[in-house]
Design a protein around this motif. Structure first.
Motif, PDB file in Angstrom:
ATOM      1  N   THR A 105       0.811  -1.221   0.000  1.00  0.00           N
ATOM      2  CA  THR A 105       0.000   0.000   0.000  1.00  0.00           C
ATOM      3  C   THR A 105       0.843   1.269   0.000  1.00  0.00           C
ATOM      4  OG1 THR A 105      -0.169  -0.239   2.409  1.00  0.00           O
ATOM      5  CG2 THR A 105      -1.980  -1.098   1.088  1.00  0.00           C
ATOM      6  N   GLU A 106       1.978   1.261   0.687  1.00  0.00           N
ATOM      7  CA  GLU A 106       2.806   2.475   0.748  1.00  0.00           C
ATOM      8  C   GLU A 106       3.334   2.849  -0.629  1.00  0.00           C
ATOM      9  OE1 GLU A 106       5.855   2.066   3.655  1.00  0.00           O
ATOM     10  OE2 GLU A 106       4.469   1.888   5.346  1.00  0.00           O
ATOM     11  N   GLN A 107       3.698   1.837  -1.422  1.00  0.00           N
ATOM     12  CA  GLN A 107       4.202   2.106  -2.776  1.00  0.00           C
ATOM     13  C   GLN A 107       3.081   2.059  -3.802  1.00  0.00           C
ATOM     14  OE1 GLN A 107       5.582  -0.490  -0.838  1.00  0.00           O
ATOM     15  NE2 GLN A 107       7.170   0.843   0.002  1.00  0.00           N
ATOM     16  N   ASN A 108       1.856   1.672  -3.371  1.00  0.00           N
ATOM     17  CA  ASN A 108       0.726   1.507  -4.286  1.00  0.00           C
ATOM     18  C   ASN A 108       1.119   0.606  -5.441  1.00  0.00           C
ATOM     19  OD1 ASN A 108      -1.989   1.904  -4.823  1.00  0.00           O
ATOM     20  ND2 ASN A 108      -1.621   3.656  -6.160  1.00  0.00           N
ATOM     21  N   ALA A 109       1.743  -0.517  -5.085  1.00  0.00           N
ATOM     22  CA  ALA A 109       2.247  -1.448  -6.094  1.00  0.00           C
ATOM     23  C   ALA A 109       1.894  -2.882  -5.705  1.00  0.00           C
ATOM     24  CB  ALA A 109       3.759  -1.296  -6.241  1.00  0.00           C
ATOM     25  N   ILE A 110       2.031  -3.783  -6.673  1.00  0.00           N
ATOM     26  CA  ILE A 110       1.840  -5.208  -6.457  1.00  0.00           C
ATOM     27  C   ILE A 110       3.202  -5.887  -6.545  1.00  0.00           C
ATOM     28  CG2 ILE A 110       0.875  -7.329  -7.423  1.00  0.00           C
ATOM     29  CD1 ILE A 110      -1.201  -5.631  -6.066  1.00  0.00           C
ATOM     30  N   ARG A 111       3.498  -6.742  -5.577  1.00  0.00           N
ATOM     31  CA  ARG A 111       4.781  -7.463  -5.557  1.00  0.00           C
ATOM     32  C   ARG A 111       4.494  -8.957  -5.437  1.00  0.00           C
ATOM     33  NH1 ARG A 111       7.766  -9.514  -1.464  1.00  0.00           N
ATOM     34  NH2 ARG A 111       6.418  -8.514   0.095  1.00  0.00           N
ATOM     35  N   SER A 112       5.208  -9.764  -6.220  1.00  0.00           N
ATOM     36  CA  SER A 112       4.998 -11.209  -6.171  1.00  0.00           C
ATOM     37  C   SER A 112       5.651 -11.793  -4.923  1.00  0.00           C
ATOM     38  CB  SER A 112       5.567 -11.880  -7.424  1.00  0.00           C
ATOM     39  OG  SER A 112       6.971 -11.674  -7.507  1.00  0.00           O
ATOM     40  N   LEU A 113       4.864 -12.530  -4.153  1.00  0.00           N
ATOM     41  CA  LEU A 113       5.396 -13.260  -3.010  1.00  0.00           C
ATOM     42  C   LEU A 113       5.854 -14.638  -3.462  1.00  0.00           C
ATOM     43  CD1 LEU A 113       5.752 -13.077   0.099  1.00  0.00           C
ATOM     44  CD2 LEU A 113       3.552 -14.237   0.290  1.00  0.00           C
ATOM     45  N   ALA A 114       5.061 -15.239  -4.328  1.00  0.00           N
ATOM     46  CA  ALA A 114       5.412 -16.508  -4.981  1.00  0.00           C
ATOM     47  C   ALA A 114       4.719 -16.514  -6.333  1.00  0.00           C
ATOM     48  CB  ALA A 114       4.961 -17.693  -4.139  1.00  0.00           C
ATOM     49  N   LEU A 115       5.462 -16.783  -7.388  1.00  0.00           N
ATOM     50  CA  LEU A 115       4.885 -16.742  -8.734  1.00  0.00           C
ATOM     51  C   LEU A 115       5.483 -17.874  -9.561  1.00  0.00           C
ATOM     52  CD1 LEU A 115       3.040 -15.344 -10.759  1.00  0.00           C
ATOM     53  CD2 LEU A 115       4.917 -13.793 -11.317  1.00  0.00           C
ATOM     54  N   PHE A 117       4.654  -4.404 -10.168  1.00  0.00           N
ATOM     55  CA  PHE A 117       4.007  -3.524 -11.136  1.00  0.00           C
ATOM     56  C   PHE A 117       3.003  -2.637 -10.416  1.00  0.00           C
ATOM     57  CE2 PHE A 117       2.103  -7.741 -11.196  1.00  0.00           C
ATOM     58  CZ  PHE A 117       0.771  -7.487 -10.919  1.00  0.00           C
ATOM     59  N   PRO A 118       2.583  -1.515 -11.030  1.00  0.00           N
ATOM     60  CA  PRO A 118       1.650  -0.595 -10.386  1.00  0.00           C
ATOM     61  C   PRO A 118       0.320  -1.277 -10.058  1.00  0.00           C
ATOM     62  CG  PRO A 118       2.684   0.451 -12.266  1.00  0.00           C
ATOM     63  CD  PRO A 118       3.056  -0.998 -12.332  1.00  0.00           C
ATOM     64  N   TYR A 119      -0.237  -0.912  -8.932  1.00  0.00           N
ATOM     65  CA  TYR A 119      -1.505  -1.485  -8.491  1.00  0.00           C
ATOM     66  C   TYR A 119      -2.680  -0.975  -9.330  1.00  0.00           C
ATOM     67  CZ  TYR A 119      -5.624  -2.136  -5.495  1.00  0.00           C
ATOM     68  OH  TYR A 119      -6.860  -2.447  -5.015  1.00  0.00           O
ATOM     69  N   VAL A 120      -2.700   0.338  -9.569  1.00  0.00           N
ATOM     70  CA  VAL A 120      -3.813   0.948 -10.299  1.00  0.00           C
ATOM     71  C   VAL A 120      -3.859   0.428 -11.735  1.00  0.00           C
ATOM     72  CG1 VAL A 120      -4.821   3.103 -11.126  1.00  0.00           C
ATOM     73  CG2 VAL A 120      -3.746   3.012  -8.873  1.00  0.00           C
ATOM     74  N   GLY A 121      -5.021  -0.050 -12.147  1.00  0.00           N
ATOM     75  CA  GLY A 121      -5.199  -0.544 -13.498  1.00  0.00           C
ATOM     76  C   GLY A 121      -4.773  -1.981 -13.706  1.00  0.00           C
ATOM     77  N   SER A 122      -4.346  -2.641 -12.630  1.00  0.00           N
ATOM     78  CA  SER A 122      -3.882  -4.016 -12.734  1.00  0.00           C
ATOM     79  C   SER A 122      -5.028  -4.998 -12.505  1.00  0.00           C
ATOM     80  CB  SER A 122      -2.785  -4.281 -11.702  1.00  0.00           C
ATOM     81  OG  SER A 122      -3.342  -4.309 -10.388  1.00  0.00           O
TER      82      SER A 122
END
Length: 261
Positions: A123-133, A145-150
């Motif tokens: 939330t602080e970076q307003n981003a999505i990060r993979s924990l396991a992919l 990658f950016p959270y908005v529009g994802s």
């Protein structure tokens, strides 16, 4: 129980002991393991697999009714019930990042998908990060990658989001290299059962244009999302507490150095 986030009063209640007795045992554990606080004790419990989540931990704060709980649908879908049983058996006794990887492997194998992922909402970076992919049998690290529009934003806001064969059209602004040729997507939003905060997404991927997810896959993913949300929430809590301890230790070290000077 410390590793599962139970408070001293709750542990005392469950073990039918006084709070003073539980505190004594906690101090004894800390002394023997060479740690000075509950955060480190919890981390040890999680890393060694001594603190698996139980069903009561997952639903304790969710207050789910039968109509809201995806497990209630398993009685009407024996195929989904069998898939859930095999996946939960594979994940039994593992926690943290190990759980995340075992779950992704099991989901992809049992549901026949191209890949699966647990994605954390920073939330602080307003981003999505993979924990396991996991994608095509290989682990893909460092995806952000950016959270908005994802698609994750859609899954979190709608609780579940799917696009069968239309992923490129639904999200044209996403860099083609970052979607690995994904054609279909099924994602379930993860909500921390303690804070009720949206913290991420559990997702499945297919890269065949004609492939789509059946109802069993949707039910299985929603059931698995319950424990996944609890595990992710607990990992975030432990990390937050650890950062607080490190910050406090740094401040104390600075004060001691100032006094020495």
């Amino acid at each position: 129980m410390i590793g599962r986030g139970y408070s001293i009063p709750k542990i005392a209640e469950k073990l039918f002991r006084s709070q003073k007795t539980i505190e004594t045992h906690r101090h004894s554990l800390g002394r023997k393991l060479g740690v000075s606080n509950r955060v480190e004790l919890a981390r040890i419990a999680i890393q060694t697999g001594l603190a698996p989540l139980e069903l009561e931990d997952i639903n304790a704060s969710a207050s789910l009714t039968n109509s809201q709980n995806p497990r209630s649908r398993l009685g009407d879908d024996l195929h989904a019930a069998e898939l859930v049983h095999r996946i939960e058996w594979a994940c039994a006794g593992v926690v943290g990042l190990t759980y995340a990887r075992v779950l992704c492997e099991s989901l992809s194998q049992e549901l026949g998908t191209t890949g699966a992922g647990i994605l954390s909402h920073e939330t602080e970076q307003n981003a999505i990060r993979s924990l396991a992919l996991l994608y095509r049998g290989e682990w893909v690290d460092g995806v952000s990658f950016p959270y908005v529009g994802s698609p994750c934003e859609q899954a979190i806001s709608k609780e579940i989001h799917r696009c069968d064969g239309t992923f490129p059209e639904c999200f044209p602004d996403i860099d083609p290299d970052s979607r690995f040729g994904i054609k279909s997507y099924l994602g379930v939003g993860l909500v921390d059962p303690l804070t009720q905060e949206s913290i991420g997404t559990l997702a499945l991927f297919l890269d065949e244009a004609t492939a789509s997810f059946d109802l069993a896959a949707e039910t299985v993913l929603q059931v698995c999302a319950q424990r996944t949300a609890a595990e992710l929430g607990r990992m975030r809590l432990i990390d937050s507490l650890q950062r607080s301890v490190e910050s406090l230790e740094q401040r104390l070290a600075t004060l001691e150095q100032d006094e020495a000077d």
